[in-house]
Design an enzyme around this catalytic site. Structure first.
Site, PDB file in Angstrom:
ATOM      1  N   ASP A   1      43.047 -58.687  30.027  1.00 17.39           N
ATOM      2  CA  ASP A   1      44.063 -57.864  29.358  1.00 17.39           C
ATOM      3  C   ASP A   1      44.892 -58.762  28.463  1.00 17.39           C
ATOM      4  OD1 ASP A   1      46.369 -56.139  28.788  1.00 17.39           O
ATOM      5  OD2 ASP A   1      45.578 -54.865  30.393  1.00 17.39           O
TER       6      ASP A   1
ATOM      7  N   ALA B   1      38.010 -44.874  28.879  1.00 16.91           N
ATOM      8  CA  ALA B   1      39.196 -45.103  28.055  1.00 16.91           C
ATOM      9  C   ALA B   1      39.269 -44.072  26.933  1.00 16.91           C
ATOM     10  CB  ALA B   1      39.160 -46.526  27.509  1.00 16.91           C
ATOM     11  N   ARG B   2      38.876 -44.467  25.750  1.00 12.09           N
ATOM     12  CA  ARG B   2      38.781 -43.583  24.590  1.00 12.09           C
ATOM     13  C   ARG B   2      37.439 -43.857  23.919  1.00 12.09           C
ATOM     14  NH1 ARG B   2      42.094 -40.866  26.444  1.00 12.09           N
ATOM     15  NH2 ARG B   2      44.030 -40.066  25.545  1.00 12.09           N
TER      16      ARG B   2
ATOM     17  N   ASP C   1      32.558 -41.110  30.040  1.00  8.07           N
ATOM     18  CA  ASP C   1      33.387 -39.903  30.172  1.00  8.07           C
ATOM     19  C   ASP C   1      33.989 -39.522  28.830  1.00  8.07           C
ATOM     20  OD1 ASP C   1      34.786 -37.835  31.724  1.00  8.07           O
ATOM     21  OD2 ASP C   1      36.600 -38.997  31.294  1.00  8.07           O
TER      22      ASP C   1
ATOM     23  N   GLU D   1      34.074 -36.398  20.099  1.00 12.08           N
ATOM     24  CA  GLU D   1      33.886 -35.413  21.165  1.00 12.08           C
ATOM     25  C   GLU D   1      33.770 -33.985  20.641  1.00 12.08           C
ATOM     26  OE1 GLU D   1      36.981 -36.237  23.991  1.00 12.08           O
ATOM     27  OE2 GLU D   1      36.160 -38.224  24.458  1.00 12.08           O
TER      28      GLU D   1
ATOM     29  N   HIS E   1      35.018 -35.865  29.299  1.00 15.39           N
ATOM     30  CA  HIS E   1      36.412 -36.324  29.257  1.00 15.39           C
ATOM     31  C   HIS E   1      37.254 -35.651  30.353  1.00 15.39           C
ATOM     32  CE1 HIS E   1      39.597 -38.087  26.297  1.00 15.39           C
ATOM     33  NE2 HIS E   1      39.988 -38.224  27.557  1.00 15.39           N
TER      34      HIS E   1
ATOM     35  N   GLY F   1      37.727 -37.398  33.417  1.00 13.56           N
ATOM     36  CA  GLY F   1      38.024 -38.433  34.395  1.00 13.56           C
ATOM     37  C   GLY F   1      39.408 -38.331  34.996  1.00 13.56           C
TER      38      GLY F   1
END
Length: 316
Positions: free
Chosen positions: A170, A228-229, A253, A258, A285, A287
């Site tokens: 991170d 995440a995205r 996910d 999308e 999406h 999750g």
């Protein structure tokens, strides 16, 4: 009394929760973008999920706005720089759906490693294929997390009983490791990872960050999970990594685009390829979208709004 406009569907608890802290909710989940433009100037608060982008043009209509609350974790559709300039407080609720994301991540990983999605379909066709559906264990592997905030930590906590090593990378200086996951350098992440799981927000830095070159930097062939995205991991990068064998299997996910009826020809070709792969697992999406998190997100947001409004009141 402070008025708050709610423009997306929300768990019914949002209304009594807001009323309890002295906020008058106007629940308009079917409102159009044009209608928001017309009436936003009447409200001090705005609660959104994903109906529309909150850009500078739209926010200019909210002359009275004191706060905007995003019912979820990601705030990539909100012009944060405009809010900062106008001193409008922005809230999100990663604490509300982190448990759901943690469980969904582990669920997708178990399904992918053990071919559960394939075995289920085969048995329904009266195909009993034990050797072909032999799976792998999480135990003994190294799970590398990119992003160790609310979501990453929730995943690490749930993996703590599996006998695997969890490492995390991170770039944020305020992020610390804990008893469930150890922060490492990018070099160590690339060296040790067997299973890569993405838990980073979407911003200008992270958009298309996990591209073909990034994935090729891992020493081992890896399993890849994106919770995440979608825009941080382009279709093309996943396809190339699957074709080369660098990615052994993927659990997604989220997707780069999308809105599946708006895929470009190139995106459509890559998406069709992903759909043809037995080693790709897809969910829409969801999750962080459990029945429990639907309500918990409201509780988190309203608590933050309450603290903020009380602080404002104490200053006046």
């Amino acid at each position: 009394m402070i008025k708050c406009l709610i423009i997306d569907p929300a768990h019914p608890s949002i209304i009594p929760l807001l009323e309890k802290i002295g906020v008058s909710p106007d629940y308009r989940p079917d409102i159009t973008k044009e209608e928001v433009y017309d009436i936003l100037g009447d409200y001090e608060g705005l609660i959104v999920r994903s109906k529309m982008k909150l850009d500078e043009k739209l926010l200019a209509k909210g002359e009275k706005l004191k706060f905007i609350a995003r019912a979820g974790a990601g705030v990539d559709q909100i012009a944060a720089d405009v809010l900062e300039k106008r001193q409008i407080k922005l809230f999100n609720a990663p604490e509300g759906n982190r448990d759901a994301v943690g469980e969904h991540t582990v669920g997708m990983l178990l399904c992918l490693l053990n071919k559960m999605h394939l075995a289920n379909l085969e048995i329904r066709k009266k195909q009993w294929r034990r050797e072909e559906n032999r799976g792998y264990e999480i135990k003994g592997k190294t799970v590398g997390l990119i992003g160790y905030g609310n979501m990453g930590k929730a995943v690490a906590k749930r993996l703590s009983g599996f006998g695997c090593e969890v490492i995390a990378y991170d770039i944020r200086k305020n992020i610390k490791g804990d008893e469930n996951g150890r922060l490492v350098s990018k070099e160590e992440l690339f060296e040790k990872t067997d299973i890569l799981s993405l838990h980073i927000p979407l911003n200008d830095f992270n958009r298309a960050l996990i591209d073909e070159a990034y994935l090729s930097g891992f020493k081992k062939n890896i399993y890849l999970i994106n919770m995440a995205r979608g825009e941080v991991l382009p279709f093309k990068a996943i396809r190339k990594a699957l074709e080369s064998g660098k990615v052994i299997g993927a659990a997604l996910d989220v997707l780069e685009n999308e809105k599946l009826d708006t895929l470009t020809p190139e995106q459509s070709a890559d998406f069709d390829y992903l759909c043809s792969c037995d080693n790709v697992l897809l969910t829409p999406h969801v999750g962080g979208w459990t029945f429990e998190s639907y309500n918990r997100i409201n509780e988190v947001l309203v608590e933050k709004i309450d603290i903020y409004l009380k602080a404002l009141e104490s200053k006046s």
